[in-house]
Write an enzyme that holds these catalytic residues in place. Structure first.
Site, PDB file in Angstrom:
ATOM      1  N   ASP A 182       0.875  -1.182   0.000  1.00  0.00           N
ATOM      2  CA  ASP A 182       0.000   0.000   0.000  1.00  0.00           C
ATOM      3  C   ASP A 182       0.905   1.223   0.000  1.00  0.00           C
ATOM      4  OD1 ASP A 182      -1.908   2.100   0.637  1.00  0.00           O
ATOM      5  OD2 ASP A 182      -3.236   0.501   1.334  1.00  0.00           O
ATOM      6  N   GLN A 192     -13.032   5.458   9.939  1.00  0.00           N
ATOM      7  CA  GLN A 192     -14.421   5.017  10.032  1.00  0.00           C
ATOM      8  C   GLN A 192     -14.561   3.542   9.656  1.00  0.00           C
ATOM      9  OE1 GLN A 192     -15.767   4.864   6.627  1.00  0.00           O
ATOM     10  NE2 GLN A 192     -18.001   4.984   6.818  1.00  0.00           N
ATOM     11  N   ARG A 193     -13.570   2.968   8.944  1.00  0.00           N
ATOM     12  CA  ARG A 193     -13.686   1.597   8.475  1.00  0.00           C
ATOM     13  C   ARG A 193     -12.356   0.831   8.474  1.00  0.00           C
ATOM     14  NH1 ARG A 193     -13.294   5.388   4.971  1.00  0.00           N
ATOM     15  NH2 ARG A 193     -12.059   5.202   3.069  1.00  0.00           N
ATOM     16  N   LYS A 206       0.490   3.476   5.651  1.00  0.00           N
ATOM     17  CA  LYS A 206      -0.463   2.440   6.053  1.00  0.00           C
ATOM     18  C   LYS A 206       0.222   1.107   6.325  1.00  0.00           C
ATOM     19  CE  LYS A 206      -4.729   4.241   4.029  1.00  0.00           C
ATOM     20  NZ  LYS A 206      -5.855   4.003   3.093  1.00  0.00           N
ATOM     21  N   ASN A 252      -9.328  -0.004  -7.587  1.00  0.00           N
ATOM     22  CA  ASN A 252      -9.272   0.577  -8.932  1.00  0.00           C
ATOM     23  C   ASN A 252      -9.139  -0.534  -9.966  1.00  0.00           C
ATOM     24  OD1 ASN A 252      -6.245   0.521 -10.051  1.00  0.00           O
ATOM     25  ND2 ASN A 252      -6.187   0.791  -7.820  1.00  0.00           N
ATOM     26  N   CYS A 309     -15.256   4.843  -3.193  1.00  0.00           N
ATOM     27  CA  CYS A 309     -15.843   5.098  -1.876  1.00  0.00           C
ATOM     28  C   CYS A 309     -15.774   6.582  -1.531  1.00  0.00           C
ATOM     29  CB  CYS A 309     -15.130   4.273  -0.811  1.00  0.00           C
ATOM     30  SG  CYS A 309     -15.401   2.486  -0.949  1.00  0.00           S
TER      31      CYS A 309
END
Length: 388
Positions: A182, A192-193, A206, A252, A309
């Site tokens: 990543d 949030q997720r 990340k 993507n 998203c």
């Protein structure tokens, strides 16, 4: 007159068939189809066992025989350390309805001394036996399966919404090596997720954040970080590192098509997941054993029909469901148990709380996995997706 132990043993041996170690070894080497049943205790099993034996401790034999030995007409040879427990176990199996049972006499001790084939099992630490104790209780996993997990290598594409829960549960399950690729940094809007990150990680990479969380969760797990974006220039370098499974959490289309083609070229299974607002889907692509991503999507949809998203939004708990399903598929593939989702697409509607499964068909005209493939090397994926 009450029977003595010697009387009971002699009587039992008279009611069963026995086989010498020499004869047993000759039959195994000749390729005879035999199911070996090791009835020794766990600590004895961990010292070594006859290759391909089923471990079924004598104390659990009547309880677990049905699940571990489902075919009552199979040819069974039971063994223990010296030939005594195996005799009683063979009699018990006969009483349970197994039709072809023999007891090896003597047992594993002399088998090993004679130089016959043995397998040295994976050596667990006391901490690992405690950590994975619930796995070890499952006949479908056990010590053999947990050893497979600890020696497995899984590559996670993304440490975001799908990669975060998948990484957490794969690490908790004891998958020994996790590669994570990543190129992004943690943003407050991710939290949030993307549950593998936290407020103290905002602004950090990340992969660095994910590695820190996983190390705290399970120190058994080795993390191989790739702080970069996957593309045609690095896919060979990254994919050629011996991965057993790839978990696709990408967002993507160009990279998805790249991953599909590379995984087919290199014969690596891919567990694919995707999410959109309140819906998600999961499938597994096993090269040359069912359809591939191009069979499902011969060409990418127009951009206005597949917003990201960031453009369309996503329910925060949805990636958790889909990511854990992906982790489950990966674990099943590693263990060789159950039925993977290859050839099937599992769709989840969180608003209706409904799961639906659709059959996927292999396209014999697929340009990558079809009968006459036309794509045999990497293409311009950005251009391919831009031309839609």
């Amino acid at each position: 007159m009450a029977k003595t132990y010697a009387d009971l043993l002699q009587e039992t041996k008279g009611q069963i068939k026995q086989v010498s170690l020499e004869d047993l070894n000759t039959r195994i080497q000749a390729g005879e189809k035999i199911t070996l049943v090791d009835v020794r205790e766990k600590d004895e099993w961990r010292q070594g066992y006859i290759p391909d034996a089923v471990h079924l401790p004598r104390g659990f034999l009547e309880m677990q025989a049905g699940s571990k030995l489902p075919d009552k007409n199979a040819k069974l040879v039971v063994y223990c350390a010296g030939g005594v427990r195996s005799a009683f176990a063979a009699k018990a199996l006969q009483d349970l309805g197994y039709t072809d049972v023999e007891s090896a006499n003597p047992g594993y001790g002399q088998w090993k001394d004679k130089g016959f084939p043995i397998t040295a099992p994976f050596s667990f630490t006391d901490e690992q036996l405690d950590r994975y104790s619930r796995h070890l209780l499952l006949p479908e996993v056990g010590e053999k399966g947990q050893a497979k997990l600890l020696q497995a290598r899984v590559l996670l594409l993304g440490a975001g919404g799908l990669g975060a829960p998948a990484a957490l549960y794969l690490a908790a399950a004891g998958v020994g090596t996790l590669g994570i690729i990543d190129g992004d940094h943690v943003d407050a809007s991710n939290l949030q997720r993307q549950v593998i990150h936290g407020m103290d990680r905002v602004g950090t990479s990340k992969v660095e954040s994910a590695a820190k969380t996983i190390k705290n969760l399970n120190p058994d797990v080795k993390i191989i970080p790739f702080n970069e974006r996957l593309d045609s220039s690095n896919v060979d370098r990254i994919f050629d590192m011996g991965w057993d499974v790839i978990v696709d959490g990408l967002d993507n289309f160009p990279t998805r098509y790249l991953v599909n083609d590379a995984s087919i070229f290199k014969k690596i299974p891919v567990v694919h997941g995707s999410i959109f607002r309140f819906d998600g889907q999961v499938t597994t692509f096993i090269p040359h054993d069912g359809p591939c991503y191009r069979c499902l999507y011969p060409e990418p949809p127009p951009a206005h029909l597949a917003p990201s998203c960031a453009e369309a939004g996503v329910l925060g708990v949805l990636p958790g469901v889909i990511g854990v399903l992906q982790a489950t598929e990966a674990v099943k593939i590693i263990l060789g148990v159950g039925k993977p989702l290859n050839g099937r697409l599992l769709q989840y509607d969180s608003l209706d709380m409904a799961f639906r499964t659709f059959k996927l068909r292999h396209d014999k005209n697929c340009p990558v996995c079809g009968d006459k493939p036309t794509i045999t090397e990497y293409i311009d994926y950005e251009g391919f997706c831009a031309n839609v």
